[in-house]
Write an enzyme that holds these catalytic residues in place. Structure first.
Site, PDB file in Angstrom:
ATOM      1  N   GLY A 272       0.825  -1.325  -0.097  1.00 33.11           N
ATOM      2  CA  GLY A 272       0.119   0.004   0.084  1.00 33.11           C
ATOM      3  C   GLY A 272       0.961   1.403   0.056  1.00 33.11           C
ATOM      4  N   GLY A 316       4.221  -3.547  -3.743  1.00 33.61           N
ATOM      5  CA  GLY A 316       3.920  -3.640  -5.029  1.00 33.61           C
ATOM      6  C   GLY A 316       4.478  -2.439  -6.001  1.00 33.61           C
ATOM      7  N   ARG A 354      -4.524   3.431 -16.373  1.00 33.12           N
ATOM      8  CA  ARG A 354      -4.737   3.994 -14.945  1.00 33.12           C
ATOM      9  C   ARG A 354      -5.524   5.347 -15.370  1.00 33.12           C
ATOM     10  NH1 ARG A 354      -1.773   5.105 -11.598  1.00 33.12           N
ATOM     11  NH2 ARG A 354      -2.943   4.368 -10.060  1.00 33.12           N
ATOM     12  N   TYR A 358      -8.818   5.193 -13.274  1.00 36.30           N
ATOM     13  CA  TYR A 358      -8.635   5.668 -12.023  1.00 36.30           C
ATOM     14  C   TYR A 358      -8.599   7.241 -11.931  1.00 36.30           C
ATOM     15  CZ  TYR A 358      -7.093   1.089 -10.929  1.00 36.30           C
ATOM     16  OH  TYR A 358      -7.054  -0.365 -11.354  1.00 36.30           O
ATOM     17  N   CYS A 385      -9.536   4.559 -30.316  1.00 39.03           N
ATOM     18  CA  CYS A 385     -10.797   5.371 -30.795  1.00 39.03           C
ATOM     19  C   CYS A 385     -11.593   5.481 -29.436  1.00 39.03           C
ATOM     20  CB  CYS A 385     -11.251   4.122 -31.670  1.00 39.03           C
ATOM     21  SG  CYS A 385     -11.721   5.143 -33.172  1.00 39.03           S
ATOM     22  N   GLU A 386     -11.409   6.334 -28.580  1.00 39.92           N
ATOM     23  CA  GLU A 386     -12.098   6.665 -27.209  1.00 39.92           C
ATOM     24  C   GLU A 386     -11.854   8.023 -26.811  1.00 39.92           C
ATOM     25  OE1 GLU A 386     -13.254   3.312 -25.909  1.00 39.92           O
ATOM     26  OE2 GLU A 386     -13.845   4.263 -23.981  1.00 39.92           O
ATOM     27  N   TYR A 414       1.422  -1.372 -12.380  1.00 36.01           N
ATOM     28  CA  TYR A 414       0.018  -1.365 -12.894  1.00 36.01           C
ATOM     29  C   TYR A 414      -0.130  -0.907 -14.183  1.00 36.01           C
ATOM     30  CZ  TYR A 414      -0.606  -2.644  -8.062  1.00 36.01           C
ATOM     31  OH  TYR A 414      -0.490  -3.201  -6.730  1.00 36.01           O
TER      32      TYR A 414
HETATM   33  N1  LLP Z   1      -1.159  -7.130  -1.436  1.00 37.77           N
HETATM   34  C1  LLP Z   1      -2.495  -7.287  -1.730  1.00 37.77           C
HETATM   35  C2  LLP Z   1      -3.360  -8.605  -1.005  1.00 37.77           C
HETATM   36  C3  LLP Z   1      -3.211  -6.383  -2.727  1.00 37.77           C
HETATM   37  O1  LLP Z   1      -4.288  -6.417  -2.976  1.00 37.77           O
HETATM   38  C4  LLP Z   1      -2.233  -5.321  -3.336  1.00 37.77           C
HETATM   39  C5  LLP Z   1      -2.677  -4.591  -4.221  1.00 37.77           C
HETATM   40  C6  LLP Z   1      -0.854  -5.316  -2.679  1.00 37.77           C
HETATM   41  C7  LLP Z   1      -0.467  -6.208  -1.891  1.00 37.77           C
HETATM   42  C8  LLP Z   1      -0.039  -4.215  -3.409  1.00 37.77           C
HETATM   43  O2  LLP Z   1      -0.381  -3.026  -3.059  1.00 37.77           O
HETATM   44  P1  LLP Z   1       0.776  -1.672  -3.607  1.00 37.77           P
HETATM   45  O3  LLP Z   1       1.983  -2.101  -2.535  1.00 37.77           O
HETATM   46  O4  LLP Z   1       1.113  -2.162  -5.051  1.00 37.77           O
HETATM   47  O5  LLP Z   1       0.066  -0.699  -3.296  1.00 37.77           O
HETATM   48  N2  LLP Z   1      -4.501  -1.120 -10.183  1.00 37.77           N
HETATM   49  C9  LLP Z   1      -4.502  -0.296  -9.152  1.00 37.77           C
HETATM   50  C10 LLP Z   1      -4.013  -0.693  -7.920  1.00 37.77           C
HETATM   51  C11 LLP Z   1      -4.660  -2.031  -7.481  1.00 37.77           C
HETATM   52  C12 LLP Z   1      -3.957  -2.651  -6.099  1.00 37.77           C
HETATM   53  C13 LLP Z   1      -4.497  -4.215  -5.782  1.00 37.77           C
HETATM   54  N3  LLP Z   1      -3.905  -4.708  -4.636  1.00 37.77           N
HETATM   55  C14 LLP Z   1      -3.746   0.725  -9.647  1.00 37.77           C
HETATM   56  O6  LLP Z   1      -3.272   1.010 -10.670  1.00 37.77           O
HETATM   57  O7  LLP Z   1      -3.767   1.906  -8.808  1.00 37.77           O
END
Ligand code: LLP
Length: 465
Positions: A272, A316, A354, A358, A385-386, A414
């Site tokens: 997160g 992530g 993204r 978002y 095309c959007e 992502y």
């Molecule tokens: N652990 C779990 C269970 C998760 O669901 C996620 C992300 C992470 C770890 C990693 O989170 P991070 O450190 O990357 O914040 N597609 C969206 C983000 C979706 C995140 C989903 N889960 C975007 O592009 O912002």
């Protein structure tokens, strides 16, 4: 901090400035970014404009030093702040491919996977099953079987999965299967605020209100070894309080589990930590974040008389987000008098969904004229095309012309992993750059690739005359 406005007034172009001691997640550009004598952007010792000449555009350019530095900062921070065992695991949903997995594995990380495909990729990158934690709110029997066959840890999301696992464990495994239980902790995070509620509207995880029943069930299953608890509260978070609160409530639930007789020893607090996408973003450093979760876990354990669990986190975005830029070639410019100027690039929502998904905001630079003054606000449009296919609304840029190389920053997380073939546009190539060397890590899709999975029933086969 130089705001966009100051950059215009001072007449400077975009000159990357890395401040020593900052984490990669606090930078807009990869750590190795510099402007070379040709006034071009260089990353990992490679001139981005030359990379585009060689590999085409759009192009993901991934900097190995930045990725490894972020890994190292997580490792070192845990060594500094957490006296027990800690294991950062990479949330591979951010970018899953062989090269990325193998770099992160070599940094001593474990892996979080959410599908059979991510699990397969991670295994193919040489990662051992016991370092892989399998997520998912609707895992198939085939996914569970693959995970069990490789000795992975399974993060159980719900009752159905628990029941499936008890059956599979009897059939497939001679020893108890290591599982963790995912809880919905009632801490909901939006990017800049969070709320703490009794129960949360989430498709993931067990409701903590019914957790005693789950503990009692798991305790009765000799073929399952419940090693710990997991929760993840959200992504792109800048506040530290939610994770502090999370550590506190999770240790309380671990205590309840231990009191029920379960031998829990791992605590997984999810990922997160946010990154800087524009100058306005100010996330905490990796070091600060690790300090917060470590300290909160230690304090809660001391308060409740618990021994320190193996502490797991799942970053992530903060590992890979700032390590990559996407290079595009600028095409058509359209001026709508009195309203807006558009410049179009040769990619867009298929390589970076993204912004349209978002409303995410990105920064950009012109890689072939880095010191040119930022003189105009233009909207960078994709080629799909959007109408909503806008890469950046009102970007501050130098005067641009057709053929310029526009670089969008912080596209490591992502982007590739969420890329699509919308409009049958090929997904870009990705290049790993390091000390002047550029290696292809993902090939650009060809037109043949685009129809590879298509099947044409014989009666529809075109008759060539
Ligand atoms: N652990 C779990 C269970 C998760 O669901 C996620 C992300 C992470 C770890 C990693 O989170 P991070 O450190 O990357 O914040 N597609 C969206 C983000 C979706 C995140 C989903 N889960 C975007 O592009 O912002």
């Amino acid at each position: 901090m130089i705001s966009n406005q100051e950059r215009v007034d001072s007449g400077h172009g975009y000159l990357p400035q890395t401040i020593p001691g900052r984490s990669p997640n606090q930078e807009l550009l990869p750590l190795t970014a510099k402007v070379n004598s040709r006034d071009c952007l260089e990353i990992g010792g490679c001139d981005v404009t030359t990379l585009v000449e060689r590999f085409g555009s759009p192009l993901y350019v991934l900097d190995e030093v930045t990725l490894r530095t972020a890994c190292k900062q997580y490792r070192e921070a845990f060594a500094r702040y957490y006296p027990g065992v800690a294991l950062p695991i990479y949330a591979s949903k951010a970018w899953s491919c062989l090269a990325v997995c193998s770099i992160i594995a070599s940094e001593g990380f474990g892996f979080d996977v959410v599908s059979g495909g991510e699990l397969y990729t991670t295994l193919q990158a040489g990662v051992k099953g016991d370092l892989i934690y399998c997520h998912g709110n609707n895992k198939s029997a085939a996914e569970l079987e693959l995970a069990i066959a490789h000795g992975c840890k399974i993060i159980v999301d719900n009752w159905l999965e628990l029941e499936m696992l008890t059956k599979l464990a009897d059939e497939l495994s001679s020893k108890p299967i290591p599982i963790m239980l995912r809880l919905t902790p009632g801490i909901e995070c939006h990017t800049h605020e969070y709320i703490r509620t009794g129960h949360l509207d989430s498709k993931f995880g067990f409701d903590p209100d019914g957790i005693k029943e789950v503990f009692a069930f798991v305790l009765r299953q000799a073929n399952l070894d419940c090693i710990g608890l997991h929760a993840h509260i959200g992504s792109q978070i800048f506040e530290e309080q939610p994770h502090e609160d999370l550590a506190g409530v999770m240790v309380e639930w671990m205590k309840q589990a231990v009191d029920c007789g379960l031998k829990m020893r791992e605590l997984n607090l999810g990922g997160g930590l946010g990154i800087r996408y524009t100058e306005a973003d100010d996330p905490p450093s990796i070091d600060e974040w690790v300090k917060t979760v470590s300290t909160a876990t230690i304090e809660a354990c001391n308060r409740l008389g618990m021994s320190l669990p193996k502490l797991i986190v799942e970053p992530g975005r903060s590992l890979i987000g700032s390590a990559c830029v996407t290079a595009y070639t600028v095409g058509f410019r359209k001026v709508v008098p009195g309203i807006r100027t558009y410049i179009s690039v040769d990619g867009g929502m298929s390589d970076n969904p993204r912004p349209i998904t978002y409303q995410s905001v990105y920064g950009a630079a012109i890689a072939n004229r880095m010191s040119a003054p930022m003189v105009e606000r233009v909207t960078v449009a994709g080629k799909h095309c959007e109408s909503g296919d806008i890469v950046i609304k009102n970007a501050l840029l130098p005067e641009t012309e057709q053929g310029d190389i526009l670089v969008v920053m912080a596209t490591g997380a992502y982007n590739y992993s969420m890329a699509s073939n919308y409009n049958r546009i090929s997904r870009p190539a990705a290049i790993l750059v390091h000390e002047g060397e550029a290696n292809l890590i993902i090939q650009r899709e060809t037109y043949q690739d685009l129809i590879r999975q298509d099947c044409l029933p014989t009666r529809l086969t075109p008759k060539l005359c």
